[in-house]
Design an enzyme around this catalytic site. Sequence first.
Site, PDB file in Angstrom:
ATOM      1  N   ARG A  49     -12.667  -9.578  -3.084  1.00 37.98           N
ATOM      2  CA  ARG A  49     -11.290  -9.091  -3.264  1.00 37.98           C
ATOM      3  C   ARG A  49     -11.222  -7.861  -4.164  1.00 37.98           C
ATOM      4  NH1 ARG A  49      -8.664 -13.710  -5.204  1.00 37.98           N
ATOM      5  NH2 ARG A  49      -9.104 -13.007  -7.300  1.00 37.98           N
ATOM      6  N   TYR A  72      11.306   5.026   2.115  1.00 35.90           N
ATOM      7  CA  TYR A  72      10.853   4.166   3.218  1.00 35.90           C
ATOM      8  C   TYR A  72      11.551   2.786   3.104  1.00 35.90           C
ATOM      9  CZ  TYR A  72       7.477   1.083   5.585  1.00 35.90           C
ATOM     10  OH  TYR A  72       6.882   0.140   6.371  1.00 35.90           O
ATOM     11  N   ASP A 124       4.798   8.622  -2.551  1.00 37.27           N
ATOM     12  CA  ASP A 124       4.320   8.236  -1.219  1.00 37.27           C
ATOM     13  C   ASP A 124       4.003   9.534  -0.477  1.00 37.27           C
ATOM     14  OD1 ASP A 124       4.071   7.551   1.470  1.00 37.27           O
ATOM     15  OD2 ASP A 124       5.506   5.905   1.320  1.00 37.27           O
ATOM     16  N   LYS A 171      -1.510   5.108   8.861  1.00 36.95           N
ATOM     17  CA  LYS A 171      -0.932   6.214   9.653  1.00 36.95           C
ATOM     18  C   LYS A 171      -1.990   7.284   9.939  1.00 36.95           C
ATOM     19  CE  LYS A 171       2.968   4.031   8.830  1.00 36.95           C
ATOM     20  NZ  LYS A 171       3.452   3.024   9.756  1.00 36.95           N
TER      21      LYS A 171
HETATM   22  C1  PLP Z   1       6.461   6.610   4.585  1.00 35.20           C
HETATM   23  C2  PLP Z   1       5.784   5.280   4.707  1.00 35.20           C
HETATM   24  N1  PLP Z   1       5.165   4.782   3.635  1.00 35.20           N
HETATM   25  C3  PLP Z   1       4.541   3.595   3.678  1.00 35.20           C
HETATM   26  C4  PLP Z   1       4.531   2.832   4.826  1.00 35.20           C
HETATM   27  C5  PLP Z   1       3.925   1.483   4.797  1.00 35.20           C
HETATM   28  O1  PLP Z   1       2.673   1.435   5.350  1.00 35.20           O
HETATM   29  P1  PLP Z   1       2.109   0.082   5.976  1.00 35.20           P
HETATM   30  O2  PLP Z   1       2.827  -0.122   7.272  1.00 35.20           O
HETATM   31  O3  PLP Z   1       0.660   0.312   6.065  1.00 35.20           O
HETATM   32  O4  PLP Z   1       2.440  -1.016   5.002  1.00 35.20           O
HETATM   33  C6  PLP Z   1       5.144   3.328   5.977  1.00 35.20           C
HETATM   34  C7  PLP Z   1       5.116   2.560   7.240  1.00 35.20           C
HETATM   35  O5  PLP Z   1       5.784   2.855   8.193  1.00 35.20           O
HETATM   36  C8  PLP Z   1       5.807   4.570   5.914  1.00 35.20           C
HETATM   37  O6  PLP Z   1       6.477   5.075   6.971  1.00 35.20           O
END
Ligand code: PLP
Length: 398
Positions: free
Chosen positions: A64, A117, A189, A214
């Site tokens: 982990r 988000y 982010d 992504k």
């Molecule tokens: C801008 C953004 N940040 C973070 C995430 C979260 O990523 P995850 O789906 O891997 O948890 C997303 C997912 O769509 C996103 O669009």
Amino acid sequence: MKDVTSYSMETQALHAGRDPDNNHGVVNPPVYHCSTVIFPSVEQLLATRRDRASGAYEGFTYGREGTATTRAFEDAITLLEGGYRAVVTSCGLGAICASLTAFLSAGDHLLIVDSLYGPARTFCEDFLKKFGVEITYYPPGIGTGIAALFQPNTRVVYFESPGSLTFEITDVPAITKLCRARGITTIMDNTWASPVCFRPLSHGVDVSINAATKYISGHSDLMLGIAVCTEEAFVPVKKTASGSGYCGGPDDIYMAMRGLRTLPLRMKRHQESALIIAQWLQRRPEVSRVMYPALPDDPSHALWQRDFTGASGLFGVVLNACTDRQFAAMLDHMELFRLGYSWGGYESLAVPTYPSDLRSAQPWVAPGPSLRLHVGLENPDDLITDLERGFARMAQAA
Ligand SMILES: Cc1ncc(COP(=O)(O)O)c(C=O)c1O
């Protein structure tokens, strides 16, 4: 591992996090499937305890906490983002939650961007508030005006730039300068840009998050997150991620690193095609507005041009007023822009969006429905044909 920092981003992405000379000549790093790590002696077991206590986190103790596979990926992204160390998590949201909880305690104040988000907003509302964190959502275009929102207990400022669904760019360097002067931690982010198009730490941010789900992995086949940290931020984020059980699986990490090798090439193509399609959409009578900072007439274009080295293939579209039936007729039968929540893979996607459900600092006003498009690596002419047919279906459904 060779020092590749003097090379361009394209070259770094190909060579980061791998060391064939110390891996039997094999090009790619090995995948360690691991829960248990065996210690040859009590002394060596104790050495890893001392390593943890000192904040070094060099040795491996348990699956982990990470393995050499995890470390290879962390080192690769750290190099590209120009950080000190990174922490892998099971998904992007995990990296967001671990980074926020690393620095926030009951009674602290969080300033977080309104164009956040959606699931990160839900985490703030449903969990951080429950644990006594005070939250203010700031408009993405606030700039240095954010100083008026600082409180004596403001502990974290969080960015997502461009914002989810509406794609406004925030003046990150101006705000981090204010935060540094007050000892406020900043978290961003960076998933939309990836390290290819924006390097948050070089703009003063303390923790840069990527949903490797992504663009970094790029093939829509895994979930993974990573938080790249400054030296001061690393131990709090690492401790929180390990202590909360956020960790990535070895095969997903390996696949993400495989995707990383082509990230700069893919980002270039995503941007080229997205720009063609965004400009085509701007000329369509069905479209009220395209929200894409790479467009010269976008309200965020000047900031994007100043701070970013490129754009991704994700943007928003506001349509002129139409019926729900017309909107569905367009989206239901797309052949290439399939309906789906994610983005960042090689394929194009579309999804209807509802920004008004997710804004509290400023109301969202639009003449018609909105959608988000992810422009994949298909030929842009084919993508335009797909959209053209969609608009034709929309007209027929009137
Ligand atoms: C801008 C953004 N940040 C973070 C995430 C979260 O990523 P995850 O789906 O891997 O948890 C997303 C997912 O769509 C996103 O669009």
